[in-house]
Design a protein around this motif. Structure first.
Motif: not given
Length: 111
Positions: A4-18, A32-41
């Protein structure tokens, strides 16, 4: 008996960094083009549930140094729509999601 085919179980994820991660020269150099009003992840992919993977980062188990030091929480609103998926799709989506967030001005780190 056919496998039986295995169900899909991989994920992408995003972590908010301080925002303190911005003090790291490698992070600044990668964004170099980071907008300081946007978070770092941090953008990653895993065969685990993203919550479990985040807990492992924070416990120092196969942890990215920036997540271990600056990780605050997951940002499921940026990734849940894509999960779960096959390994190859997750591998590709990790890169694509990082590029898309960087284009929107986020500070992004990927392993």
């Amino acid at each position: 008996m056919p496998r039986r085919p295995r169900p899909h179980h991989h994920h992408v994820y995003v972590v908010l960094l301080s925002q303190q991660v911005w003090n790291e020269p490698a992070f600044r150099h990668a964004n170099p083009d980071h907008d300081i009003t946007k978070p770092c992840v941090y953008v990653g992919m895993t065969g685990l549930d993203p919550d479990l993977r985040f807990d492992r980062h924070m416990a120092g188990v196969q942890a990215n140094r920036f997540v271990l030091k600056y990780g605050e929480r997951l940002l499921p609103e940026l990734y849940e729509v894509y999960n779960p998926m096959p390994y190859e799709a997750a591998r590709d989506m990790e890169v694509e999601l990082g590029i898309a967030l960087r284009e929107k001005g986020y500070g992004v780190w990927q392993a």
